[in-house]
Design a protein around this motif. Structure first.
Motif, PDB file in Angstrom:
ATOM      1  N   VAL A 190       0.859  -1.193   0.000  1.00 26.79           N
ATOM      2  CA  VAL A 190       0.000   0.000   0.000  1.00 26.79           C
ATOM      3  C   VAL A 190       0.896   1.245   0.000  1.00 26.79           C
ATOM      4  O   VAL A 190       0.703   2.175  -0.791  1.00 26.79           O
ATOM      5  N   SER A 191       1.906   1.259   0.863  1.00 31.21           N
ATOM      6  CA  SER A 191       2.840   2.395   0.914  1.00 31.21           C
ATOM      7  C   SER A 191       3.596   2.537  -0.401  1.00 31.21           C
ATOM      8  O   SER A 191       3.833   3.654  -0.864  1.00 31.21           O
ATOM      9  N   PHE A 192       3.971   1.423  -0.996  1.00 33.84           N
ATOM     10  CA  PHE A 192       4.654   1.471  -2.295  1.00 33.84           C
ATOM     11  C   PHE A 192       3.788   2.196  -3.324  1.00 33.84           C
ATOM     12  O   PHE A 192       4.250   3.111  -4.016  1.00 33.84           O
ATOM     13  N   TYR A 193       2.512   1.805  -3.425  1.00 35.85           N
ATOM     14  CA  TYR A 193       1.651   2.455  -4.427  1.00 35.85           C
ATOM     15  C   TYR A 193       1.401   3.916  -4.072  1.00 35.85           C
ATOM     16  O   TYR A 193       1.290   4.759  -4.964  1.00 35.85           O
ATOM     17  N   GLU A 194       1.329   4.211  -2.766  1.00 30.90           N
ATOM     18  CA  GLU A 194       1.144   5.617  -2.365  1.00 30.90           C
ATOM     19  C   GLU A 194       2.375   6.445  -2.680  1.00 30.90           C
ATOM     20  O   GLU A 194       2.295   7.494  -3.316  1.00 30.90           O
ATOM     21  N   GLU A 195       3.517   5.963  -2.219  1.00 30.58           N
ATOM     22  CA  GLU A 195       4.729   6.788  -2.262  1.00 30.58           C
ATOM     23  C   GLU A 195       5.393   6.777  -3.628  1.00 30.58           C
ATOM     24  O   GLU A 195       5.829   7.817  -4.115  1.00 30.58           O
ATOM     25  N   VAL A 196       5.478   5.601  -4.245  1.00 30.31           N
ATOM     26  CA  VAL A 196       6.248   5.490  -5.492  1.00 30.31           C
ATOM     27  C   VAL A 196       5.402   5.860  -6.711  1.00 30.31           C
ATOM     28  O   VAL A 196       5.895   6.470  -7.659  1.00 30.31           O
ATOM     29  N   LEU A 197       4.084   5.502  -6.681  1.00 30.07           N
ATOM     30  CA  LEU A 197       3.243   5.768  -7.850  1.00 30.07           C
ATOM     31  C   LEU A 197       2.191   6.852  -7.610  1.00 30.07           C
ATOM     32  O   LEU A 197       1.447   7.193  -8.532  1.00 30.07           O
ATOM     33  N   GLY A 198       2.103   7.377  -6.384  1.00 28.62           N
ATOM     34  CA  GLY A 198       1.141   8.449  -6.116  1.00 28.62           C
ATOM     35  C   GLY A 198      -0.311   7.997  -6.083  1.00 28.62           C
ATOM     36  O   GLY A 198      -1.223   8.797  -6.291  1.00 28.62           O
ATOM     37  N   GLY A 225      -4.743   8.790  -9.550  1.00 30.76           N
ATOM     38  CA  GLY A 225      -5.486  10.043  -9.386  1.00 30.76           C
ATOM     39  C   GLY A 225      -6.776  10.106 -10.180  1.00 30.76           C
ATOM     40  O   GLY A 225      -7.815  10.509  -9.657  1.00 30.76           O
ATOM     41  N   ASN A 226      -6.745   9.701 -11.449  1.00 33.29           N
ATOM     42  CA  ASN A 226      -7.965   9.829 -12.256  1.00 33.29           C
ATOM     43  C   ASN A 226      -8.850   8.585 -12.185  1.00 33.29           C
ATOM     44  O   ASN A 226      -9.901   8.539 -12.833  1.00 33.29           O
ATOM     45  N   GLY A 227      -8.443   7.566 -11.417  1.00 34.08           N
ATOM     46  CA  GLY A 227      -9.262   6.369 -11.246  1.00 34.08           C
ATOM     47  C   GLY A 227      -9.216   5.397 -12.414  1.00 34.08           C
ATOM     48  O   GLY A 227      -9.907   4.380 -12.408  1.00 34.08           O
ATOM     49  N   PHE A 228      -8.381   5.666 -13.419  1.00 35.59           N
ATOM     50  CA  PHE A 228      -8.308   4.759 -14.580  1.00 35.59           C
ATOM     51  C   PHE A 228      -7.588   3.459 -14.240  1.00 35.59           C
ATOM     52  O   PHE A 228      -7.753   2.458 -14.919  1.00 35.59           O
ATOM     53  N   VAL A 229      -6.726   3.520 -13.212  1.00 37.31           N
ATOM     54  CA  VAL A 229      -5.943   2.333 -12.864  1.00 37.31           C
ATOM     55  C   VAL A 229      -6.186   1.990 -11.399  1.00 37.31           C
ATOM     56  O   VAL A 229      -5.959   2.819 -10.516  1.00 37.31           O
ATOM     57  N   LYS A 230      -6.681   0.774 -11.158  1.00 43.47           N
ATOM     58  CA  LYS A 230      -6.995   0.350  -9.786  1.00 43.47           C
ATOM     59  C   LYS A 230      -6.344  -1.003  -9.506  1.00 43.47           C
ATOM     60  O   LYS A 230      -6.502  -1.947 -10.285  1.00 43.47           O
ATOM     61  N   PHE A 231      -5.616  -1.038  -8.400  1.00 45.54           N
ATOM     62  CA  PHE A 231      -4.908  -2.250  -8.014  1.00 45.54           C
ATOM     63  C   PHE A 231      -5.272  -2.637  -6.583  1.00 45.54           C
ATOM     64  O   PHE A 231      -4.635  -2.159  -5.634  1.00 45.54           O
ATOM     65  N   PRO A 232      -6.277  -3.485  -6.378  1.00 43.63           N
ATOM     66  CA  PRO A 232      -6.488  -4.028  -5.028  1.00 43.63           C
ATOM     67  C   PRO A 232      -5.324  -4.956  -4.642  1.00 43.63           C
ATOM     68  O   PRO A 232      -4.750  -5.623  -5.495  1.00 43.63           O
ATOM     69  N   ILE A 233      -4.986  -4.924  -3.352  1.00 41.34           N
ATOM     70  CA  ILE A 233      -3.916  -5.786  -2.819  1.00 41.34           C
ATOM     71  C   ILE A 233      -4.539  -6.683  -1.754  1.00 41.34           C
ATOM     72  O   ILE A 233      -5.165  -6.186  -0.813  1.00 41.34           O
ATOM     73  N   ASN A 234      -4.357  -7.977  -1.884  1.00 36.80           N
ATOM     74  CA  ASN A 234      -4.872  -8.939  -0.904  1.00 36.80           C
ATOM     75  C   ASN A 234      -3.736  -9.514  -0.073  1.00 36.80           C
ATOM     76  O   ASN A 234      -2.675  -9.847  -0.622  1.00 36.80           O
TER      77      ASN A 234
END
Ligand code: TYF
Ligand code: FE
Length: 370
Positions: A190-198, A225-234
């Protein structure tokens, strides 16, 4: 719900999923399967005939969905090792950008581990720039900048023309791609997607939301940001018996992509066709439909076809969605597909988790993995 995207501060503007690449044991046969069963058409080919000596790749397309099926031609290389370890699976989740050099610089300076430095590819049809970073397991995010490229796919590929091009099944685009990560690893990713990919965490499910009698998991949905790409993490959670995420991790031998959700504008037609062409879906007890309309209220679709096909329905503040899940598409209980039709809803079907996870557990039980 999600705030309006702030493009001024989005350091990684994404235009959507460019393609999904699978490393498979036999790309020729896999391409045939996805064409025949899922309704993709031939698009491009690369291999010894196009100057690529170590692999063959078949590119197939249906509307805005592009799959690349790649097989190494010899043993003793990272591609072959990937297939030996994981079986067939998703290697690359490629994201379309305006500037692949900038995407690489912005993500690597924030701690992303480089997979490919910005690389300019040219042929008679124009130019494509690629760059890439590593994500969970051995999975890669490539950034694809297409400029005004007019060739079939990208330099290195030639057009792949075939007489056999089964009609499409109404699949439109990638809605989301889910990653399964190891015990205790979800927040790291989760932190990776927040910090590295915004990206931002837009939804979370914990084991109280989604543990059934046996298997349990936690899930956090990450969105750009625009919601075009969504990656749930399980992440697996402790349950009475083995979590479905743990079963995946065992058989994939590590973290990886668990499912790719494919959007359709008419799920009843799409699933009818997919089923006729041999795609296998999880089955849901018909009792699910007894209380469905009490739970979700009015829907435009007739209940009967949904019930016959096993399509699930859920509602949120903004509308509803219809979804169904295939059985794993290879012999290992690893990758599967979701077919989803959104009618306003931006959520992921939390109201279906119990029915869905019980269906998965029935299959785990048959495999002796519960
Ligand atoms: O992507 C999602 O969140 C839904 C639900 O193992 C889901 O499709 C979550 C976990 C899972 C299967 C489906
Ligand atoms: Fe999903």
């Amino acid at each position: 719900m999600a705030a309006a995207p702030d493009t001024a501060t989005d350091f990684l503007p994404l235009e959507g999923t460019d393609y999904v690449e699978f490393y498979v044991g036999n790309a020729k046969q896999a391409a045939h399967f996805y064409k025949t069963a899922f309704g993709f058409q031939s698009l491009a080919y690369s291999g010894p005939e196009t100057g690529v000596k170590d692999r063959v790749s078949y590119v197939i397309r249906q509307n805005k969905l592009t799959f690349v099926l790649t097989t190494p031609l010899r043993s003793g290389n990272p591609m072959a090792d990937h297939i030996y370890k994981h079986g067939d699976g998703v290697k690359v989740l490629a994201l379309r950008v305006q500037d692949a050099t900038n995407a690489w610089e912005e993500t690597t300076k924030r701690g992303g581990k480089s997979y490919m430095e910005p690389t300019r590819l040219k042929d008679d049809h124009g130019e494509v720039v690629l760059s890439g970073i590593h994500t969970y397991g051995e999975t890669i995010h490539l950034f694809v900048e297409r400029k005004n490229y007019t060739g079939a796919f990208m330099p290195g590929y030639k057009e792949w023309k075939t007489v056999y091009n089964p009609t499409d099944t109404g699949l439109q685009y990638v809605d989301h791609c889910v990653g399964n990560v190891g015990w205790g690893q979800m927040n790291k990713w989760v932190s990776f997607y927040e910090e590295v990919l915004g990206f931002r965490n837009i939804l979370s499910f914990d084991d109280n939301d989604i543990s059934t009698e046996y298997s349990a998991l936690m899930s956090k949905v990450m969105s750009n940001g625009n919601g075009f790409v969504k990656f749930p993490i399980n992440e697996p959670a402790e349950g009475r018996k083995k979590s479905q995420v743990e079963e995946y991790l065992d058989f994939y031998d590590g973290e990886g992509c668990q499912h790719v959700a494919l959007a359709t504008n008419n799920i009843v037609e799409t699933v009818t066709t997919l089923r006729d062409r041999g795609v296998e879906f999880l089955t849901i007890p018909t009792s699910y439909y007894d209380e469905l309309l009490d739970r979700v209220g009015h829907i435009d679709e007739d209940l009967q076809p949904l019930k016959e096909l096993g399509i699930l329905v859920d509602r949120d503040d903004e509308g509803y969605l219809l979804q169904i899940f295939t059985r794993p598409v290879e012999d290992r209980p690893t990758l599967f597909f979701e077919i989803i039709q959104r009618k306003g809803a931006k959520s992921f079907g939390k109201g279906n988790f119990k029915a869905l996870f019980e269906a998965i557990e029935r299959e785990q039980e048959l495999r002796g993995n519960l």
